[in-house]
Design a protein around this motif. Structure first.
Motif, PDB file in Angstrom:
ATOM      1  N   THR A 169       0.843  -1.198   0.000  1.00 23.42           N
ATOM      2  CA  THR A 169       0.000   0.000   0.000  1.00 23.42           C
ATOM      3  C   THR A 169       0.879   1.250   0.000  1.00 23.42           C
ATOM      4  OG1 THR A 169      -1.679  -1.212   1.227  1.00 23.42           O
ATOM      5  CG2 THR A 169      -1.865   1.179   1.261  1.00 23.42           C
ATOM      6  N   VAL A 170       1.951   1.220   0.810  1.00 20.81           N
ATOM      7  CA  VAL A 170       2.850   2.387   0.864  1.00 20.81           C
ATOM      8  C   VAL A 170       3.480   2.604  -0.509  1.00 20.81           C
ATOM      9  CG1 VAL A 170       4.910   3.360   1.950  1.00 20.81           C
ATOM     10  CG2 VAL A 170       3.278   2.043   3.327  1.00 20.81           C
ATOM     11  N   LEU A 171       3.882   1.503  -1.147  1.00 23.06           N
ATOM     12  CA  LEU A 171       4.484   1.620  -2.482  1.00 23.06           C
ATOM     13  C   LEU A 171       3.490   2.201  -3.481  1.00 23.06           C
ATOM     14  CD1 LEU A 171       6.635  -1.606  -2.916  1.00 23.06           C
ATOM     15  CD2 LEU A 171       7.385   0.785  -2.849  1.00 23.06           C
ATOM     16  N   ALA A 172       2.246   1.732  -3.413  1.00 29.74           N
ATOM     17  CA  ALA A 172       1.229   2.235  -4.345  1.00 29.74           C
ATOM     18  C   ALA A 172       0.980   3.725  -4.101  1.00 29.74           C
ATOM     19  CB  ALA A 172      -0.065   1.439  -4.177  1.00 29.74           C
ATOM     20  N   LEU A 173       0.975   4.140  -2.821  1.00 31.67           N
ATOM     21  CA  LEU A 173       0.757   5.557  -2.515  1.00 31.67           C
ATOM     22  C   LEU A 173       1.940   6.396  -3.017  1.00 31.67           C
ATOM     23  CD1 LEU A 173      -0.730   5.261   1.103  1.00 31.67           C
ATOM     24  CD2 LEU A 173      -1.966   5.839  -1.006  1.00 31.67           C
ATOM     25  N   TYR A 174       3.140   5.834  -2.883  1.00 34.48           N
ATOM     26  CA  TYR A 174       4.334   6.535  -3.373  1.00 34.48           C
ATOM     27  C   TYR A 174       4.216   6.746  -4.888  1.00 34.48           C
ATOM     28  CZ  TYR A 174       9.241   7.792  -4.129  1.00 34.48           C
ATOM     29  OH  TYR A 174      10.398   8.451  -4.481  1.00 34.48           O
ATOM     30  N   GLU A 175       3.836   5.675  -5.599  1.00 35.38           N
ATOM     31  CA  GLU A 175       3.703   5.784  -7.064  1.00 35.38           C
ATOM     32  C   GLU A 175       2.647   6.822  -7.428  1.00 35.38           C
ATOM     33  OE1 GLU A 175       5.831   4.606  -9.081  1.00 35.38           O
ATOM     34  OE2 GLU A 175       6.822   3.536  -7.445  1.00 35.38           O
ATOM     35  N   ALA A 176       1.521   6.779  -6.707  1.00 37.89           N
ATOM     36  CA  ALA A 176       0.436   7.728  -6.987  1.00 37.89           C
ATOM     37  C   ALA A 176       0.916   9.161  -6.749  1.00 37.89           C
ATOM     38  CB  ALA A 176      -0.773   7.424  -6.102  1.00 37.89           C
ATOM     39  N   ALA A 177       1.690   9.355  -5.668  1.00 33.67           N
ATOM     40  CA  ALA A 177       2.173  10.702  -5.326  1.00 33.67           C
ATOM     41  C   ALA A 177       3.178  11.193  -6.366  1.00 33.67           C
ATOM     42  CB  ALA A 177       2.796  10.690  -3.930  1.00 33.67           C
ATOM     43  N   GLN A 178       3.980  10.280  -6.910  1.00 33.30           N
ATOM     44  CA  GLN A 178       4.964  10.696  -7.919  1.00 33.30           C
ATOM     45  C   GLN A 178       4.251  11.035  -9.226  1.00 33.30           C
ATOM     46  OE1 GLN A 178       7.799  11.339  -6.436  1.00 33.30           O
ATOM     47  NE2 GLN A 178       6.646  10.384  -4.775  1.00 33.30           N
ATOM     48  N   ALA A 179       3.221  10.234  -9.549  1.00 34.75           N
ATOM     49  CA  ALA A 179       2.493  10.469 -10.801  1.00 34.75           C
ATOM     50  C   ALA A 179       1.745  11.795 -10.747  1.00 34.75           C
ATOM     51  CB  ALA A 179       1.526   9.326 -11.049  1.00 34.75           C
ATOM     52  N   ALA A 180       1.257  12.152  -9.545  1.00 34.44           N
ATOM     53  CA  ALA A 180       0.425  13.347  -9.434  1.00 34.44           C
ATOM     54  C   ALA A 180       1.241  14.626  -9.441  1.00 34.44           C
ATOM     55  CB  ALA A 180      -0.418  13.280  -8.160  1.00 34.44           C
ATOM     56  N   LYS A 181       2.496  14.588  -8.899  1.00 34.11           N
ATOM     57  CA  LYS A 181       3.123  15.909  -8.669  1.00 34.11           C
ATOM     58  C   LYS A 181       4.534  16.091  -9.243  1.00 34.11           C
ATOM     59  CE  LYS A 181       2.473  19.943  -6.539  1.00 34.11           C
ATOM     60  NZ  LYS A 181       1.359  20.712  -6.099  1.00 34.11           N
ATOM     61  N   PRO A 182       5.583  15.475  -8.799  1.00 36.17           N
ATOM     62  CA  PRO A 182       5.822  14.513  -7.722  1.00 36.17           C
ATOM     63  C   PRO A 182       5.888  15.191  -6.339  1.00 36.17           C
ATOM     64  CG  PRO A 182       7.873  15.031  -8.840  1.00 36.17           C
ATOM     65  CD  PRO A 182       6.807  15.849  -9.512  1.00 36.17           C
ATOM     66  N   SER A 183       5.565  14.372  -5.312  1.00 34.01           N
ATOM     67  CA  SER A 183       5.556  14.918  -3.954  1.00 34.01           C
ATOM     68  C   SER A 183       6.342  14.029  -2.995  1.00 34.01           C
ATOM     69  CB  SER A 183       4.114  15.074  -3.478  1.00 34.01           C
ATOM     70  OG  SER A 183       3.351  13.956  -3.840  1.00 34.01           O
ATOM     71  N   MET A 184       6.537  14.538  -1.770  1.00 35.22           N
ATOM     72  CA  MET A 184       7.266  13.790  -0.741  1.00 35.22           C
ATOM     73  C   MET A 184       6.289  12.868  -0.004  1.00 35.22           C
ATOM     74  SD  MET A 184      10.309  14.896  -1.124  1.00 35.22           S
ATOM     75  CE  MET A 184      11.144  14.073   0.222  1.00 35.22           C
ATOM     76  N   VAL A 185       6.726  11.662   0.280  1.00 36.46           N
ATOM     77  CA  VAL A 185       5.916  10.733   1.073  1.00 36.46           C
ATOM     78  C   VAL A 185       6.641  10.513   2.395  1.00 36.46           C
ATOM     79  CG1 VAL A 185       4.964   8.401   1.209  1.00 36.46           C
ATOM     80  CG2 VAL A 185       4.928   9.651  -0.968  1.00 36.46           C
ATOM     81  N   VAL A 186       5.977  10.886   3.484  1.00 41.33           N
ATOM     82  CA  VAL A 186       6.576  10.755   4.809  1.00 41.33           C
ATOM     83  C   VAL A 186       5.921   9.584   5.530  1.00 41.33           C
ATOM     84  CG1 VAL A 186       7.002  11.900   7.017  1.00 41.33           C
ATOM     85  CG2 VAL A 186       7.001  13.242   4.902  1.00 41.33           C
ATOM     86  N   VAL A 187       6.717   8.552   5.797  1.00 36.03           N
ATOM     87  CA  VAL A 187       6.204   7.386   6.523  1.00 36.03           C
ATOM     88  C   VAL A 187       6.587   7.570   7.985  1.00 36.03           C
ATOM     89  CG1 VAL A 187       6.366   4.886   6.774  1.00 36.03           C
ATOM     90  CG2 VAL A 187       6.376   5.908   4.495  1.00 36.03           C
ATOM     91  N   ASP A 188       5.575   7.737   8.831  1.00 31.67           N
ATOM     92  CA  ASP A 188       5.819   7.968  10.257  1.00 31.67           C
ATOM     93  C   ASP A 188       5.842   6.611  10.968  1.00 31.67           C
ATOM     94  OD1 ASP A 188       5.658   8.559  12.970  1.00 31.67           O
ATOM     95  OD2 ASP A 188       4.432  10.346  12.658  1.00 31.67           O
ATOM     96  N   GLU A 189       7.050   6.189  11.324  1.00 31.51           N
ATOM     97  CA  GLU A 189       7.242   4.870  11.959  1.00 31.51           C
ATOM     98  C   GLU A 189       7.523   5.012  13.456  1.00 31.51           C
ATOM     99  OE1 GLU A 189      10.273   2.471  10.088  1.00 31.51           O
ATOM    100  OE2 GLU A 189       8.868   1.653   8.632  1.00 31.51           O
ATOM    101  N   ALA A 190       6.806   5.913  14.128  1.00 32.57           N
ATOM    102  CA  ALA A 190       7.075   6.164  15.552  1.00 32.57           C
ATOM    103  C   ALA A 190       6.989   4.876  16.388  1.00 32.57           C
ATOM    104  CB  ALA A 190       6.098   7.209  16.084  1.00 32.57           C
ATOM    105  N   TYR A 191       6.121   3.931  15.952  1.00 30.29           N
ATOM    106  CA  TYR A 191       5.869   2.742  16.781  1.00 30.29           C
ATOM    107  C   TYR A 191       6.418   1.454  16.168  1.00 30.29           C
ATOM    108  CZ  TYR A 191       2.725   6.015  18.984  1.00 30.29           C
ATOM    109  OH  TYR A 191       2.230   7.110  19.622  1.00 30.29           O
ATOM    110  N   VAL A 192       7.280   1.582  15.163  1.00 29.11           N
ATOM    111  CA  VAL A 192       7.617   0.393  14.365  1.00 29.11           C
ATOM    112  C   VAL A 192       8.307  -0.703  15.173  1.00 29.11           C
ATOM    113  CG1 VAL A 192       9.886   1.104  13.504  1.00 29.11           C
ATOM    114  CG2 VAL A 192       8.384  -0.297  12.069  1.00 29.11           C
ATOM    115  N   GLU A 193       9.037  -0.338  16.236  1.00 27.68           N
ATOM    116  CA  GLU A 193       9.733  -1.364  17.025  1.00 27.68           C
ATOM    117  C   GLU A 193       8.751  -2.328  17.686  1.00 27.68           C
ATOM    118  OE1 GLU A 193      10.643   1.875  17.128  1.00 27.68           O
ATOM    119  OE2 GLU A 193      12.830   2.059  17.129  1.00 27.68           O
TER     120      GLU A 193
END
Ligand SMILES: Cc1ncc(COP(=O)(O)O)c(C=O)c1O
Length: 369
Positions: free
Chosen positions: A181-205
């Motif tokens: 899903t993150v990859l698909a959102l990244y592709e969509a964001a690049q196709a639209a603008k391109p824009s920055m995608v910020v993945v907030d992994e505050a809880y990933v551990e």
């Protein structure tokens, strides 16, 4: 009427708004801000004192503006735990990941630009957007709090935001976002603008899955944001960081305040990083407690959202605020995030979690009597 904010010439977009405000109430069991319940171990406290003493001898000087030693150690931590090479040039640190996010929005957002998040999610993304003059777009989620990919792609294509936030594991719902899903959102964001995608992994551990750090390869518009506030048990330290292409690290230099990370902060964070193994041991205990909360809440008949974080979203309640109050009356503070029908509880120590479970068990009994 007394003189207030609205009598001052504040910016129009701040009028009538409220600041971030998780209640800081003095109750026996506080499970409302996703903190780590374990105080730092004594040997680490001693090491912090030593490192801070050393740093204090040079407080007449400004600190290392580029925090090179700290960024090197953070890169080593990421390389070790994510199994993906991260170098000092890929890492930037600031006072909490909130400041990291603020610097990113100052760099890539701002007046005339927009950012999107998929809500309910971490409310500070929208609040920091507002504070930096960035327009905020609230993207949709499914009923079960997963990201509705088709709707998200449509929103990105339509609004062409400059910054896309993806919080995984998500706060306040707890569920992780699949890498596809993150990859698909990244592709969509690049196709639209391109824009920055910020993945907030505050809880990933605390996640059952892996960090998305390996996705940074070949994706210069992707940023992973992290914090020492949760897994490292150091919310009071205020240390957040990001991993990204070195160009992103160069870009945020344009907006960061000089010497933003004090010598005391850098010394303390370096001491904590020396004790990573011990601190990550607490994470394992908290993950087990999180899983126990999920199982026991389900056994009591509550609905629980899948959790990959150190907290659990549970419901459903006709009036979640009234339920929040009833739990508080039993000495346990949980979080009412304003998600209709749901509340959020942070995994605490086994004793704190028992107190919480006793409180909700009593509520169930009250309801059925
Ligand atoms: C998703 C998310 N990102 C960032 C933060 C902010 O953390 P920090 O303490 O690093 O500013 C939080 C804190 O609760 C959070 O939930």
């Amino acid at each position: 009427m007394s003189f207030g904010i609205d009598d001052l010439p504040v910016r129009d977009e701040l009028r009538g708004k409220s600041p971030y405000g998780a209640p800081q109430l003095d109750v026996p069991v506080r499970l409302n801000t996703n903190e780590n319940p374990y105080p730092l171990p004594e040997p680490l406290v001693e090491r912090i004192a030593e490192r801070v003493r050393e740093a204090a001898r040079q407080l007449n000087r400004y600190p290392d503006r580029d925090a090179v030693e700290l960024r090197t150690e953070l890169a080593a931590y990421l390389t070790k735990t994510a199994g993906h090479p991260v170098a000092v040039e890929n890492v930037w640190a600031a006072n909490g990941s909130n400041e990291v996010i603020q610097q990113l929005l100052q760099t890539f957002g701002g007046p005339g630009r927009t950012a999107i998040g998929f809500e309910p999610s971490y409310s500070m993304h929208g609040l920091i957007a507002r504070g930096t003059g960035t327009g905020w777009i609230s993207g949709p989620r499914n009923e079960d709090f997963t990201i509705d990919l088709a709707a998200a792609e449509k929103a990105i294509a339509e609004h062409r935001p400059d910054v896309v936030f993806v919080t995984t594991p998500n706060n306040p719902t707890g569920n992780a976002v699949p890498p596809e899903t993150v990859l698909a959102l990244y592709e969509a964001a690049q196709a639209a603008k391109p824009s920055m995608v910020v993945v907030d992994e505050a809880y990933v551990e605390f996640s059952h899955g892996d960090s998305l750090l390996p996705l940074l390869d070949g994706r210069p518009n992707l940023v992973i944001s992290r914090t020492m506030s949760k897994a490292f048990g150091a919310a009071g330290l205020r240390l957040g960081y990001l991993a990204a292409h070195p160009a992103v690290v160069d870009a945020v230099q344009l907006v960061r305040l000089p010497y933003h990370l004090s010598a005391i902060t850098q010394a303390t964070a370096l001491a904590a990083l020396e004790h990573t193994d011990t601190l990550l041991g607490y994470v394992e205990q908290l993950k087990a407690e999180r899983d126990r909360l999920v199982a026991e809440l389900r056994a009591l008949g509550y609905e629980v959202t899948e959790s990959d974080a150190n907290f659990v979203q549970f419901g459903r309640f006709e009036d979640s605020h009234a339920t929040w109050r009833k739990i508080l009356d039993r000495g346990v503070l949980v979080r009412d995030n304003g998600v209709p029908g749901w509340l959020r509880v942070t995994a605490g120590t086994p004793e704190e979690n028992d107190a919480f479970l006793d409180a909700v068990r009593e509520l169930k009994k009250e309801q059925s009597s």
